[in-house]
Design a protein around this motif. Structure first.
Motif, mmCIF file in Angstrom:
data_model
loop_
_atom_site.group_PDB
_atom_site.id
_atom_site.type_symbol
_atom_site.label_atom_id
_atom_site.label_comp_id
_atom_site.label_asym_id
_atom_site.label_seq_id
_atom_site.Cartn_x
_atom_site.Cartn_y
_atom_site.Cartn_z
ATOM 1 N N LEU A 147 -2.424 -6.241 -11.039
ATOM 2 C CA LEU A 147 -1.667 -7.425 -10.654
ATOM 3 C C LEU A 147 -1.490 -7.484 -9.139
ATOM 4 C CD1 LEU A 147 0.066 -9.902 -11.271
ATOM 5 C CD2 LEU A 147 2.009 -8.360 -11.625
ATOM 6 N N VAL A 148 -1.147 -6.357 -8.536
ATOM 7 C CA VAL A 148 -0.971 -6.319 -7.085
ATOM 8 C C VAL A 148 -2.258 -6.753 -6.392
ATOM 9 C CG1 VAL A 148 -0.669 -4.765 -5.109
ATOM 10 C CG2 VAL A 148 0.883 -4.621 -7.061
ATOM 11 N N ASP A 149 -3.380 -6.274 -6.862
ATOM 12 C CA ASP A 149 -4.669 -6.656 -6.274
ATOM 13 C C ASP A 149 -4.880 -8.162 -6.353
ATOM 14 O OD1 ASP A 149 -7.389 -5.427 -5.310
ATOM 15 O OD2 ASP A 149 -7.911 -6.986 -6.756
ATOM 16 N N ASP A 150 -4.554 -8.754 -7.474
ATOM 17 C CA ASP A 150 -4.717 -10.206 -7.637
ATOM 18 C C ASP A 150 -3.838 -10.974 -6.654
ATOM 19 O OD1 ASP A 150 -6.521 -9.803 -9.674
ATOM 20 O OD2 ASP A 150 -5.059 -10.129 -11.292
ATOM 21 N N LEU A 151 -2.599 -10.527 -6.479
ATOM 22 C CA LEU A 151 -1.674 -11.224 -5.576
ATOM 23 C C LEU A 151 -2.079 -11.054 -4.123
ATOM 24 C CD1 LEU A 151 1.744 -10.351 -7.265
ATOM 25 C CD2 LEU A 151 0.481 -12.494 -7.423
ATOM 26 N N VAL A 152 -2.490 -9.848 -3.767
ATOM 27 C CA VAL A 152 -2.883 -9.571 -2.383
ATOM 28 C C VAL A 152 -4.135 -10.357 -2.007
ATOM 29 C CG1 VAL A 152 -3.769 -7.767 -0.846
ATOM 30 C CG2 VAL A 152 -1.749 -7.331 -2.262
ATOM 31 N N ALA A 153 -5.025 -10.577 -2.955
ATOM 32 C CA ALA A 153 -6.278 -11.290 -2.686
ATOM 33 C C ALA A 153 -6.038 -12.675 -2.109
ATOM 34 C CB ALA A 153 -7.105 -11.385 -3.966
ATOM 35 N N ASN A 154 -4.888 -13.259 -2.412
ATOM 36 C CA ASN A 154 -4.574 -14.614 -1.948
ATOM 37 C C ASN A 154 -3.572 -14.628 -0.803
ATOM 38 O OD1 ASN A 154 -6.188 -15.936 -3.978
ATOM 39 N ND2 ASN A 154 -4.625 -15.344 -5.459
ATOM 40 N N THR A 190 4.801 -16.038 -1.967
ATOM 41 C CA THR A 190 4.777 -15.462 -3.310
ATOM 42 C C THR A 190 5.618 -14.198 -3.291
ATOM 43 O OG1 THR A 190 2.557 -16.296 -3.758
ATOM 44 C CG2 THR A 190 3.350 -14.506 -5.152
ATOM 45 N N VAL A 191 6.490 -14.062 -4.264
ATOM 46 C CA VAL A 191 7.372 -12.905 -4.380
ATOM 47 C C VAL A 191 7.028 -12.148 -5.652
ATOM 48 C CG1 VAL A 191 9.755 -12.254 -4.971
ATOM 49 C CG2 VAL A 191 9.308 -13.766 -3.026
ATOM 50 N N ILE A 192 6.871 -10.838 -5.534
ATOM 51 C CA ILE A 192 6.793 -9.984 -6.716
ATOM 52 C C ILE A 192 8.023 -9.090 -6.724
ATOM 53 C CG2 ILE A 192 5.257 -8.355 -5.508
ATOM 54 C CD1 ILE A 192 4.185 -7.537 -8.300
ATOM 55 N N ASP A 193 8.731 -9.108 -7.827
ATOM 56 C CA ASP A 193 9.967 -8.328 -7.954
ATOM 57 C C ASP A 193 10.165 -8.029 -9.438
ATOM 58 O OD1 ASP A 193 12.888 -7.640 -8.110
ATOM 59 O OD2 ASP A 193 12.832 -8.160 -5.983
ATOM 60 N N ASN A 194 10.424 -6.780 -9.759
ATOM 61 C CA ASN A 194 10.545 -6.425 -11.172
ATOM 62 C C ASN A 194 11.962 -6.539 -11.711
ATOM 63 O OD1 ASN A 194 11.778 -4.182 -10.021
ATOM 64 N ND2 ASN A 194 10.767 -2.699 -11.364
ATOM 65 N N ASP A 219 3.818 5.527 -5.196
ATOM 66 C CA ASP A 219 2.654 5.000 -5.918
ATOM 67 C C ASP A 219 2.522 3.491 -5.726
ATOM 68 O OD1 ASP A 219 2.336 7.590 -6.797
ATOM 69 O OD2 ASP A 219 3.154 7.226 -8.792
ATOM 70 N N GLY A 220 3.633 2.782 -5.786
ATOM 71 C CA GLY A 220 3.595 1.333 -5.589
ATOM 72 C C GLY A 220 3.103 0.958 -4.206
ATOM 73 N N SER A 227 6.049 -5.517 -11.589
ATOM 74 C CA SER A 227 6.228 -4.354 -10.732
ATOM 75 C C SER A 227 4.991 -4.084 -9.881
ATOM 76 C CB SER A 227 6.521 -3.116 -11.585
ATOM 77 O OG SER A 227 6.552 -1.948 -10.791
ATOM 78 N N ILE A 228 5.211 -3.547 -8.681
ATOM 79 C CA ILE A 228 4.099 -3.161 -7.823
ATOM 80 C C ILE A 228 3.379 -1.920 -8.340
ATOM 81 C CG2 ILE A 228 5.020 -4.223 -5.736
ATOM 82 C CD1 ILE A 228 5.958 -1.388 -4.890
ATOM 83 N N THR A 229 3.899 -1.305 -9.384
ATOM 84 C CA THR A 229 3.183 -0.186 -10.010
ATOM 85 C C THR A 229 2.003 -0.673 -10.841
ATOM 86 O OG1 THR A 229 4.724 -0.190 -11.876
ATOM 87 C CG2 THR A 229 5.233 1.291 -10.035
ATOM 88 N N ASP A 230 1.884 -1.977 -11.059
ATOM 89 C CA ASP A 230 0.750 -2.570 -11.761
ATOM 90 C C ASP A 230 -0.337 -2.867 -10.728
ATOM 91 O OD1 ASP A 230 -1.115 -4.253 -13.031
ATOM 92 O OD2 ASP A 230 0.415 -5.227 -14.259
ATOM 93 N N ALA A 231 -1.282 -1.955 -10.571
ATOM 94 C CA ALA A 231 -2.273 -2.054 -9.502
ATOM 95 C C ALA A 231 -3.160 -3.291 -9.641
ATOM 96 C CB ALA A 231 -3.128 -0.794 -9.471
#
Length: 328
Positions: free
Chosen positions: A72-79, A28-32, A108-109, A66-70
């Motif tokens: 969303l980041v939490d949801d992605l990291v959970a998996n 899974t890739v997160i990129d803004n 912050d990200g 963006s990784i500044t969205d805490a």
């Protein structure tokens, strides 16, 4: 294995994502898609990774956020089992113009990523740092014990990034490794780098432009070496809690680099000079003995071999890559 790559549509993140997806992992890739350079290059990175996943039977998912969205980041990291934290606002000169923006993304990200990783007990977070943390050299080559006195907001932000990773490892027991990259180059690299500009201009019969005297030195690291050590850390815990230099051990002055590129493409071209750019370090040179001791790291490309490979790749992909470089 489920792998999250932040900044995974970028240069280094794209190579990591492509190879992991091509090895059958679920990526899974997160990129803004920050428009720091022509986003067509990121689109090619994504397509290469998707094709690799399809060929290998793995999976690839792109999240354009963006990784500044805490949250969303939490949801992605959970998996996720392992995180490659490559996302950052790149560019020394960009950081001089917009230091607050760089801090938001890079610091912050990073805290968002590390906090979610701690909460969900991931196996490891591999953090991208930079030789920019060193600043002016007291001695060369830099080893990891060298004082860190960055000369740009970008360098400060990367120092904060790796120090947060170290603290999360020491206080919370989160396995982290921070890799200090030294001027990474290779296929699909950012267009606003010296090597890309030298190659592009020479292929168009234009003289390479050096900003400053050309006496600045850089330790150029081929992206395949960076990708390889990152992938090793998917399962190797030998460097957990550590900060490591990842370079080539082979530095070169910018004048000579321009000459090597020019002579490979069109020896008749003259080299021209312009004003130096604010915030650029004068010299970088990596001591990689710590990475060698802990991980067996050994760079495989010297600068001249790497330049030849990059020029060969550039020519083979000129139909799409060159137009994007010229627009940036």
């Amino acid at each position: 294995m489920n792998v999250l790559v932040t900044g995974g549509a970028g240069f280094i993140g794209g190579h990591i994502s492509e190879h992991l997806a091509g090895s059958g992992h679920d990526v899974t890739v997160i990129d803004n898609f920050e428009p720091y350079y022509d986003l067509g290059i990121k689109e090619h990175n994504v397509e290469a990774a998707r094709e690799a996943a399809a060929d290998a039977g793995g999976s690839y998912e792109l999240v354009r956020e963006s990784i500044t969205d805490a949250t969303l980041v939490d949801d992605l990291v959970a998996n996720s089992d392992v995180i490659y934290h490559q996302a950052a606002q790149a560019g020394v000169r960009k950081s001089v113009d917009e230091p607050a923006k760089v801090n938001s993304y890079n610091v912050d990200g990073t805290v968002n990523v590390l906090d979610a990783a701690r909460k969900h007990d991931v196996d490891r977070v591999v953090v991208a740092s930079s030789s920019s943390v060193y600043g002016k050299p007291d001695y060369l080559p830099y080893d990891e014990a060298h004082p860190t006195t960055p000369v740009s907001p970008y360098g400060v932000s990367k120092l904060a990034t790796e120090q947060y990773a170290r603290v999360y490892s020491e206080i919370y027991g989160l396995p982290t490794v921070s890799l200090r990259y030294f001027t990474v180059y290779g296929p699909r690299m950012r267009p606003n780098m010296a090597m890309t500009n030298f190659v592009s201009r020479c292929l168009h019969g234009e003289p390479p432009v050096i900003y400053g005297t050309g006496e600045q030195t850089r330790d150029f690291t081929y992206v395949e070496d960076v990708r390889r050590v990152n992938e090793q850390l998917l399962t190797d815990d030998s460097a957990d809690g550590e900060i490591l230099n990842i370079g080539s051990t082979d530095n070169i002055d910018i004048q000579t680099l321009a000459e090597v590129v020019r002579d490979e493409i069109d020896p008749s071209l003259e080299i021209v000079y312009d004003d130096p750019r604010e915030g650029d370090a004068e010299h970088t040179h990596a001591d990689v003995s710590k990475a060698a001791a802990l991980l067996g790291y050994e760079p495989t490309f010297d600068i001249r071999e790497g330049v030849e490979q990059f020029i060969e790749w550039y020519r083979a992909n000129e139909d799409w890559y060159d137009s994007l470089v010229r627009r940036s």
